[in-house]
Design an enzyme around this catalytic site. Sequence first.
Site, PDB file in Angstrom:
ATOM      1  N   THR A  31       0.904  -1.199  -0.013  1.00  0.00           N
ATOM      2  CA  THR A  31       0.069   0.135   0.041  1.00  0.00           C
ATOM      3  C   THR A  31       0.919   1.406  -0.004  1.00  0.00           C
ATOM      4  OG1 THR A  31      -1.640  -1.097   1.189  1.00  0.00           O
ATOM      5  CG2 THR A  31      -1.879   1.346   1.189  1.00  0.00           C
ATOM      6  N   ASN A  32       1.917   1.172   0.913  1.00  0.00           N
ATOM      7  CA  ASN A  32       2.598   2.519   1.026  1.00  0.00           C
ATOM      8  C   ASN A  32       4.044   2.239   0.910  1.00  0.00           C
ATOM      9  OD1 ASN A  32       0.558   4.614   1.364  1.00  0.00           O
ATOM     10  ND2 ASN A  32       0.054   3.568   3.402  1.00  0.00           N
ATOM     11  N   GLY A  83       9.244 -13.208   2.958  1.00  0.00           N
ATOM     12  CA  GLY A  83       9.037 -11.771   2.747  1.00  0.00           C
ATOM     13  C   GLY A  83      10.021 -10.674   3.302  1.00  0.00           C
ATOM     14  N   PRO A  84      10.670  -9.852   2.569  1.00  0.00           N
ATOM     15  CA  PRO A  84      11.735  -9.200   3.247  1.00  0.00           C
ATOM     16  C   PRO A  84      11.323  -8.300   4.488  1.00  0.00           C
ATOM     17  CG  PRO A  84      11.368  -9.003   0.911  1.00  0.00           C
ATOM     18  CD  PRO A  84      10.409  -9.728   1.125  1.00  0.00           C
ATOM     19  N   ASP A  85       9.925  -7.878   4.430  1.00  0.00           N
ATOM     20  CA  ASP A  85       9.538  -7.233   5.461  1.00  0.00           C
ATOM     21  C   ASP A  85       9.463  -8.155   7.065  1.00  0.00           C
ATOM     22  OD1 ASP A  85       7.503  -8.782   4.350  1.00  0.00           O
ATOM     23  OD2 ASP A  85       5.866  -7.564   5.090  1.00  0.00           O
ATOM     24  N   ARG A  86       9.282  -9.131   6.509  1.00  0.00           N
ATOM     25  CA  ARG A  86       9.244 -10.178   7.731  1.00  0.00           C
ATOM     26  C   ARG A  86      10.610 -10.570   8.234  1.00  0.00           C
ATOM     27  NH1 ARG A  86       4.887 -14.704   6.540  1.00  0.00           N
ATOM     28  NH2 ARG A  86       4.610 -14.673   8.818  1.00  0.00           N
ATOM     29  N   THR A 102     -25.783  -0.150  11.119  1.00  0.00           N
ATOM     30  CA  THR A 102     -25.040  -1.119  10.287  1.00  0.00           C
ATOM     31  C   THR A 102     -23.750  -0.552  10.267  1.00  0.00           C
ATOM     32  OG1 THR A 102     -26.940  -1.051   8.380  1.00  0.00           O
ATOM     33  CG2 THR A 102     -24.820  -1.467   7.611  1.00  0.00           C
TER      34      THR A 102
END
Length: 258
Positions: free
Chosen positions: A10-11, A107-110, A184
């Site tokens: 996302t970012n 995953g690189p972020d992990r 709702t």
Amino acid sequence: MLLCIDCGNTNTVFSIWDGEKFLATWRIATDHRRTADEYFVWLNTLKKLHDIDGKVTEAIISSTVPRVVFNLRVLCNRYYDCRPLVVGKPECALPVAPRVDFGTTVGPDRLVNTVAGYDRHGGDIIVVDFGTATTFDVVARDGAYIGGVIAPGVNLSLEALHMAAAALPHVDVTHPSQVIGTNTVACIQAGIFWGYIGLVEGIVRQIRTERDRPMKVIATGGLAPLFDQGFDLFDKVEDDLTMHGLRLINDYNKELSA
């Protein structure tokens, strides 16, 4: 100065480290069409606004979006005259190799969160990252990433609900005052909030049972503070965990090449 870049679905987040502290952190929407020239104009403008002098001499990239990496490499080569380290590539070493099934790409972020979490809290931890996906990274006693869990992210779940059910509106994520919604919007907010509270509690409980030992839980990501309000879910919430990990990995590789 070191430029740390964390590119998510996302970012994309940019931070500048001056050797002692992070001077600034900036966020931009991830877009594989954005060119190196556009990145530079944007970054240079922000540097001037924050009165940041000095030239970037090093860079490190973590990206879960492979198509973005090329232009980020060009940015570093063309404008900062440096070759960036890219987490997950063979030339970027990790302090402790992950222990997962053969052929699995983590995953690189992990990997970055694992390094940062171990540095700050030691081993036997679970890092919960509230991003596009909600991930649970299990870090062994010696600092190795040994697996984890991937669940749909909070905003992704809201978007899917809105798209699949035409009569249901898109709502903001918030901490509802009660579980039972009387309209709702309140019903959806309660379902998302309390649903993810239950998801985190349940997955952490199962991980601790499988590991059969005490494990600290460290949370990061934009929505982590929301789920930390009045609950005993996490031992610590850290918004700079990924940037800290990128800096550590860069330092480790510099030491290896010295």
